[in-house]
Enzyme design. Structure first.
Site, PDB file in Angstrom:
ATOM      1  N   GLN A 129      29.273-103.812  37.123  1.00  0.00           N
ATOM      2  CA  GLN A 129      28.696-104.650  36.079  1.00  0.00           C
ATOM      3  C   GLN A 129      29.434-104.546  34.740  1.00  0.00           C
ATOM      4  O   GLN A 129      29.205-105.343  33.840  1.00  0.00           O
ATOM      5  CB  GLN A 129      27.222-104.283  35.888  1.00  0.00           C
ATOM      6  CG  GLN A 129      26.409-104.493  37.157  1.00  0.00           C
ATOM      7  CD  GLN A 129      24.970-104.034  37.023  1.00  0.00           C
ATOM      8  OE1 GLN A 129      24.641-102.925  37.404  1.00  0.00           O
ATOM      9  NE2 GLN A 129      24.107-104.876  36.493  1.00  0.00           N
TER      10      GLN A 129
ATOM     11  N   HIS B  41      33.977-113.874  44.367  1.00  0.00           N
ATOM     12  CA  HIS B  41      35.155-114.748  44.399  1.00  0.00           C
ATOM     13  C   HIS B  41      34.955-115.886  45.399  1.00  0.00           C
ATOM     14  O   HIS B  41      35.311-117.035  45.142  1.00  0.00           O
ATOM     15  CB  HIS B  41      36.413-113.953  44.781  1.00  0.00           C
ATOM     16  CG  HIS B  41      36.845-113.004  43.716  1.00  0.00           C
ATOM     17  ND1 HIS B  41      37.615-111.895  43.955  1.00  0.00           N
ATOM     18  CD2 HIS B  41      36.607-112.997  42.380  1.00  0.00           C
ATOM     19  CE1 HIS B  41      37.830-111.236  42.829  1.00  0.00           C
ATOM     20  NE2 HIS B  41      37.229-111.885  41.854  1.00  0.00           N
TER      21      HIS B  41
ATOM     22  N   ASP C 222      35.397-110.014  37.162  1.00  0.00           N
ATOM     23  CA  ASP C 222      36.811-109.594  37.099  1.00  0.00           C
ATOM     24  C   ASP C 222      37.103-108.859  35.801  1.00  0.00           C
ATOM     25  O   ASP C 222      37.929-107.955  35.759  1.00  0.00           O
ATOM     26  CB  ASP C 222      37.737-110.815  37.211  1.00  0.00           C
ATOM     27  CG  ASP C 222      37.727-111.410  38.614  1.00  0.00           C
ATOM     28  OD1 ASP C 222      36.994-110.872  39.480  1.00  0.00           O
ATOM     29  OD2 ASP C 222      38.427-112.411  38.837  1.00  0.00           O
TER      30      ASP C 222
ATOM     31  N   ARG D 161      24.504 -92.370  31.882  1.00  0.00           N
ATOM     32  CA  ARG D 161      24.537 -92.555  33.331  1.00  0.00           C
ATOM     33  C   ARG D 161      25.473 -93.722  33.647  1.00  0.00           C
ATOM     34  O   ARG D 161      25.270 -94.832  33.151  1.00  0.00           O
ATOM     35  CB  ARG D 161      23.125 -92.841  33.870  1.00  0.00           C
ATOM     36  CG  ARG D 161      23.137 -93.186  35.340  1.00  0.00           C
ATOM     37  CD  ARG D 161      21.750 -93.468  35.933  1.00  0.00           C
ATOM     38  NE  ARG D 161      21.932 -93.837  37.321  1.00  0.00           N
ATOM     39  CZ  ARG D 161      21.431 -94.932  37.906  1.00  0.00           C
ATOM     40  NH1 ARG D 161      20.664 -95.760  37.233  1.00  0.00           N
ATOM     41  NH2 ARG D 161      21.675 -95.189  39.165  1.00  0.00           N
TER      42      ARG D 161
ATOM     43  N   HIS E  71      26.910 -97.409  43.444  1.00  0.00           N
ATOM     44  CA  HIS E  71      26.029 -98.417  42.841  1.00  0.00           C
ATOM     45  C   HIS E  71      26.449 -99.791  43.388  1.00  0.00           C
ATOM     46  O   HIS E  71      26.875-100.671  42.651  1.00  0.00           O
ATOM     47  CB  HIS E  71      26.096 -98.361  41.311  1.00  0.00           C
ATOM     48  CG  HIS E  71      24.915 -98.974  40.615  1.00  0.00           C
ATOM     49  ND1 HIS E  71      24.109 -98.279  39.742  1.00  0.00           N
ATOM     50  CD2 HIS E  71      24.398-100.232  40.664  1.00  0.00           C
ATOM     51  CE1 HIS E  71      23.155 -99.081  39.272  1.00  0.00           C
ATOM     52  NE2 HIS E  71      23.317-100.277  39.809  1.00  0.00           N
TER      53      HIS E  71
ATOM     54  N   ASN F 162      22.305 -95.606  44.336  1.00  0.00           N
ATOM     55  CA  ASN F 162      21.381 -96.349  43.491  1.00  0.00           C
ATOM     56  C   ASN F 162      20.634 -97.398  44.305  1.00  0.00           C
ATOM     57  O   ASN F 162      21.257 -98.282  44.895  1.00  0.00           O
ATOM     58  CB  ASN F 162      22.119 -97.068  42.358  1.00  0.00           C
ATOM     59  CG  ASN F 162      21.151 -97.827  41.469  1.00  0.00           C
ATOM     60  OD1 ASN F 162      20.380 -97.223  40.734  1.00  0.00           O
ATOM     61  ND2 ASN F 162      21.154 -99.154  41.563  1.00  0.00           N
ATOM     62  N   GLU F 163      19.322 -97.282  44.329  1.00  0.00           N
ATOM     63  CA  GLU F 163      18.435 -98.285  44.937  1.00  0.00           C
ATOM     64  C   GLU F 163      18.872 -98.744  46.322  1.00  0.00           C
ATOM     65  O   GLU F 163      19.224 -99.911  46.524  1.00  0.00           O
ATOM     66  CB  GLU F 163      18.317 -99.510  44.019  1.00  0.00           C
ATOM     67  CG  GLU F 163      17.624 -99.224  42.717  1.00  0.00           C
ATOM     68  CD  GLU F 163      17.252-100.514  41.964  1.00  0.00           C
ATOM     69  OE1 GLU F 163      17.433-101.613  42.514  1.00  0.00           O
ATOM     70  OE2 GLU F 163      16.766-100.403  40.838  1.00  0.00           O
TER      71      GLU F 163
ATOM     72  N   ASN G 278      13.976 -95.818  39.261  1.00  0.00           N
ATOM     73  CA  ASN G 278      14.197 -97.037  38.489  1.00  0.00           C
ATOM     74  C   ASN G 278      12.897 -97.822  38.478  1.00  0.00           C
ATOM     75  O   ASN G 278      12.384 -98.202  39.526  1.00  0.00           O
ATOM     76  CB  ASN G 278      15.280 -97.917  39.131  1.00  0.00           C
ATOM     77  CG  ASN G 278      16.648 -97.245  39.134  1.00  0.00           C
ATOM     78  OD1 ASN G 278      16.830 -96.169  38.562  1.00  0.00           O
ATOM     79  ND2 ASN G 278      17.613 -97.871  39.779  1.00  0.00           N
TER      80      ASN G 278
ATOM     81  N   TYR H  76      10.839-101.090  36.494  1.00  0.00           N
ATOM     82  CA  TYR H  76      10.925-102.185  35.532  1.00  0.00           C
ATOM     83  C   TYR H  76       9.616-102.936  35.331  1.00  0.00           C
ATOM     84  O   TYR H  76       9.345-103.424  34.243  1.00  0.00           O
ATOM     85  CB  TYR H  76      11.973-103.213  35.978  1.00  0.00           C
ATOM     86  CG  TYR H  76      13.400-102.730  35.849  1.00  0.00           C
ATOM     87  CD1 TYR H  76      14.011-102.044  36.892  1.00  0.00           C
ATOM     88  CD2 TYR H  76      14.122-102.955  34.685  1.00  0.00           C
ATOM     89  CE1 TYR H  76      15.325-101.608  36.785  1.00  0.00           C
ATOM     90  CE2 TYR H  76      15.437-102.521  34.568  1.00  0.00           C
ATOM     91  CZ  TYR H  76      16.033-101.847  35.608  1.00  0.00           C
ATOM     92  OH  TYR H  76      17.317-101.411  35.492  1.00  0.00           O
TER      93      TYR H  76
ATOM     94  N   GLU I   1      16.372 -95.658  35.337  1.00  0.00           N
ATOM     95  CA  GLU I   1      16.465 -97.003  34.745  1.00  0.00           C
ATOM     96  C   GLU I   1      15.082 -97.495  34.334  1.00  0.00           C
ATOM     97  O   GLU I   1      14.109 -97.300  35.058  1.00  0.00           O
ATOM     98  CB  GLU I   1      17.029 -98.039  35.742  1.00  0.00           C
ATOM     99  CG  GLU I   1      18.489 -97.870  36.066  1.00  0.00           C
ATOM    100  CD  GLU I   1      19.008 -98.913  37.065  1.00  0.00           C
ATOM    101  OE1 GLU I   1      18.436-100.018  37.148  1.00  0.00           O
ATOM    102  OE2 GLU I   1      19.991 -98.586  37.761  1.00  0.00           O
TER     103      GLU I   1
HETATM  104  C1  GBH Z   1      18.538-102.597  39.090  1.00  0.00           C
HETATM  105  O1  GBH Z   1      18.361-103.505  40.074  1.00  0.00           O
HETATM  106  C2  GBH Z   1      19.956-102.200  39.266  1.00  0.00           C
HETATM  107  O2  GBH Z   1      20.086-100.843  39.564  1.00  0.00           O
HETATM  108  C3  GBH Z   1      20.839-102.575  38.132  1.00  0.00           C
HETATM  109  O3  GBH Z   1      22.161-102.594  38.573  1.00  0.00           O
HETATM  110  C4  GBH Z   1      20.384-103.874  37.545  1.00  0.00           C
HETATM  111  O4  GBH Z   1      21.268-104.315  36.560  1.00  0.00           O
HETATM  112  C5  GBH Z   1      19.032-103.657  36.956  1.00  0.00           C
HETATM  113  O5  GBH Z   1      18.135-103.148  37.893  1.00  0.00           O
HETATM  114  C6  GBH Z   1      18.428-104.890  36.321  1.00  0.00           C
HETATM  115  O6  GBH Z   1      18.126-105.869  37.245  1.00  0.00           O
HETATM  116  O7  GBH Z   1      12.066-110.691  44.926  1.00  0.00           O
HETATM  117  O8  GBH Z   1      11.498-111.217  42.656  1.00  0.00           O
HETATM  118  O9  GBH Z   1      10.752-109.165  43.625  1.00  0.00           O
HETATM  119  C7  GBH Z   1      17.165-104.112  40.207  1.00  0.00           C
HETATM  120  C8  GBH Z   1      17.271-104.880  41.477  1.00  0.00           C
HETATM  121  C9  GBH Z   1      16.197-106.960  41.382  1.00  0.00           C
HETATM  122  C10 GBH Z   1      15.767-105.421  43.141  1.00  0.00           C
HETATM  123  C11 GBH Z   1      14.947-107.686  41.701  1.00  0.00           C
HETATM  124  C12 GBH Z   1      14.505-106.076  43.453  1.00  0.00           C
HETATM  125  C13 GBH Z   1      13.255-108.005  43.326  1.00  0.00           C
HETATM  126  C14 GBH Z   1      13.253-109.454  43.043  1.00  0.00           C
HETATM  127  N1  GBH Z   1      16.082-105.566  41.750  1.00  0.00           N
HETATM  128  N2  GBH Z   1      14.570-107.452  43.089  1.00  0.00           N
HETATM  129  S1  GBH Z   1      11.803-110.185  43.603  1.00  0.00           S
END
Ligand code: GBH
Length: 486
Positions: free
Chosen positions: A26, A46, A59, A84, A129, A173-174, A314, A316, A383
């Site tokens: 990223q 790509h 890129d 991290r 990752h 990661n995840e 992680n 959110y 995260e």
């Molecule tokens: C993390 O991914 C990553 O570790 C990180 O790279 C990323 O930038 C960050 O979070 C922010 O997104 O079907 O609507 O429930 C989170 C990845 C994205 C996985 C959403 C689960 C569920 C979408 N997640 N996904 S939904």
């Protein structure tokens, strides 16, 4: 950044570490420079720009390969304890295999780590990752069991080279995201084989993680580092108080977090019972002669069980769960196996990511559930964050961080959850996978139009910096008292 703290009320302990995170695909760019091999995300973006929201690729990304000194300077400005980041397997081993080592790749990560250490910032390193070397994908990637040995070779090389400089490691990661979204959905490599390849991937990732952990114990324990894995957990709240919805929510927690969490963290080990039962049953119903969810040998169960020093988490957002229809089609599907319906409450504040709503109390519930389900393991928040519109006056991000930190504080001081550290995602705006550059999670804004990809501190950087330095959440946050100095 100069920060001003108002009278504090909710404080963390004196030494509580705050940090920021990023990931190599990223941010790094330089995708084919200095001997780096192609990764599945290079190939996928790509070949399929139409699948990326803004049709971009990584890129260049934030060009951190060349600008890592600027990044470290910004981390230092925040006054946080650690950074991290992840290492690109394909930059160190261009074919993914141990017989061809790219010395320039090793040199680059040594320089980055040394720069951090010089600035007094601890590196927290993710080995993987999501950016698998393409040549390993050509062998089937995470669905081919042979990859387990190749990953351990790579991990050993990392311990050998960076072991004395790094105290905290995350193997993966995840895994749920890259196994399900990658092999069962639309992320790279894009297999779209839900309910089959994603389970194969998960199986091999669990074995690779545990073999790496045991290898560390045998060969590197003198380093006295901490080795863990970062799992994601969306808080899954029953939509109603009905027994059906309560059960559906718990099933969904087991299918998401439990898929990887249960084999590693629980006393019994192995997959969650509900996954075993449901997938076995659905597979037979669909005419398979054996379960789509592979089985571990007793030796493997024992090897995987307790293969961690700490859990990376992680977190959110939160979703509501209700019971699904119970219909199973003939086509394998992880979603059908889970068998629930998820939704968001319309009143929950939105962010710029469709899947993230601002639901701070879900953070506390997540941590409490982990505490109760797995005997209170040490948790490193690897995260937490949200994307909002471009601009430096990101009051919404300040509010998000403040609210989630208060919830975290309750989890620690009211519920007794063992939380070791907190990480904001992300240090700066970056390439958000299938959403390209359209989602901005950064404490620092990246001006993608400027030739040197200028980074500028947002208001949230000043706010977070205050928390990181004082260890307290300022009470009456007064925007005018914060000075952002870029
Ligand atoms: C993390 O991914 C990553 O570790 C990180 O790279 C990323 O930038 C960050 O979070 C922010 O997104 O079907 O609507 O429930 C989170 C990845 C994205 C996985 C959403 C689960 C569920 C979408 N997640 N996904 S939904």
């Amino acid at each position: 950044i100069r920060a001003y703290a108002a009278t504090p009320k909710q404080c963390f302990e004196n030494m509580f570490p705050f940090g920021v995170a990023s990931a190599v695909f990223q941010t790094e760019g330089a995708w084919n420079m200095s001997g780096k091999g192609e990764s599945i995300w290079d190939r996928y973006t790509h070949n399929h720009p139409e699948l990326v929201f803004d049709h971009t690729n990584a890129d260049v990304a934030t060009d951190s390969y060349h600008k890592y000194r600027d990044d470290v300077r910004n981390v230092k400005k925040l006054g946080v304890t650690f950074y991290r980041f992840s290492i690109a397997w394909s930059r160190i081993l261009p074919t993914g295999l141990i017989n061809e080592i790219n010395e320039e790749g090793l040199k680059y990560y040594h320089e980055l780590i040394d720069e951090l250490l010089k600035a007094g910032i601890y590196p927290v390193v993710t080995m993987y990752h999501w950016d698998l070397p393409q040549s390993l994908q050509d062998l089937g990637g995470w669905t081919n069991p042979i990859i387990v040995d190749y990953f351990v070779d790579y991990a050993r090389l990392l311990f050998q080279n960076f072991g004395i400089k790094v105290s905290h490691w995350l193997t993966f990661n995840e895994p749920r995201s890259f196994c399900h979204d990658g092999y069962g959905g639309y992320n790279a490599p894009g297999s779209r084989s839900s309910g089959l390849e994603d389970y194969l991937c998960g199986h091999n990732v669990l074995r690779a993680h545990a073999m790496t952990f045991r290898m560390y114990e045998r060969e590197f324990s003198h380093l006295k580092a901490y080795v863990g894995i970062a799992l994601d957990m969306v808080w899954l709240e029953p939509a109603t108080t009905s027994a059906d919805d309560q059960k559906a929510a718990e099933t969904a927690r087991q299918f998401t977090f439990g898929w990887f969490g249960h084999p590693i963290l629980s006393e019994e080990g192995d997959y969650p019972q509900v996954m075993r039962e449901v997938i076995d049953r659905n597979s037979i119903h669909q005419g398979f002669f054996r379960s789509r969810l592979p089985t571990f040998t007793p030796e493997e169960v024992a090897m995987i069980k307790k293969s961690y020093h700490f859990l990376g988490l992680n977190h959110y957002t939160t979703k509501l769960v209700t019971k699904g229809s119970g219909n199973i089609s003939n086509k394998p599907s992880y979603e059908d196996d889970m068998g629930v319906k998820m939704s968001q409450k319309p009143t929950w504040p939105k962010t710029n990511a469709t899947w993230i709503n601002v639901v701070p109390w879900g953070f506390r519930k997540t941590l409490k559930w982990i505490k109760n389900s797995f005997n209170n393991p040490p948790v490193f928040i690897t995260e937490n964050g949200a994307p909002f519109e471009a601009g430096l006056q990101d009051v919404k991000r300040v509010n998000y961080i403040e609210a989630y930190l208060r919830s975290l504080h309750d989890a620690i001081y009211k519920d007794g959850c063992r939380v070791m550290a907190y990480t904001y995602w992300s240090l700066m705006d970056n390439y958000e996978w299938m959403w390209g550059y359209s989602e901005r999670f950064g404490l620092f804004e990246v001006d993608y139009k400027s030739s040197n990809l200028t980074r500028s501190a947002r208001l949230s950087a000043a706010f977070y910096s205050t928390v990181a330095r004082t260890k307290c959440i300022p009470d009456n946050f007064n925007y005018y008292n914060y000075y952002i100095i870029n």
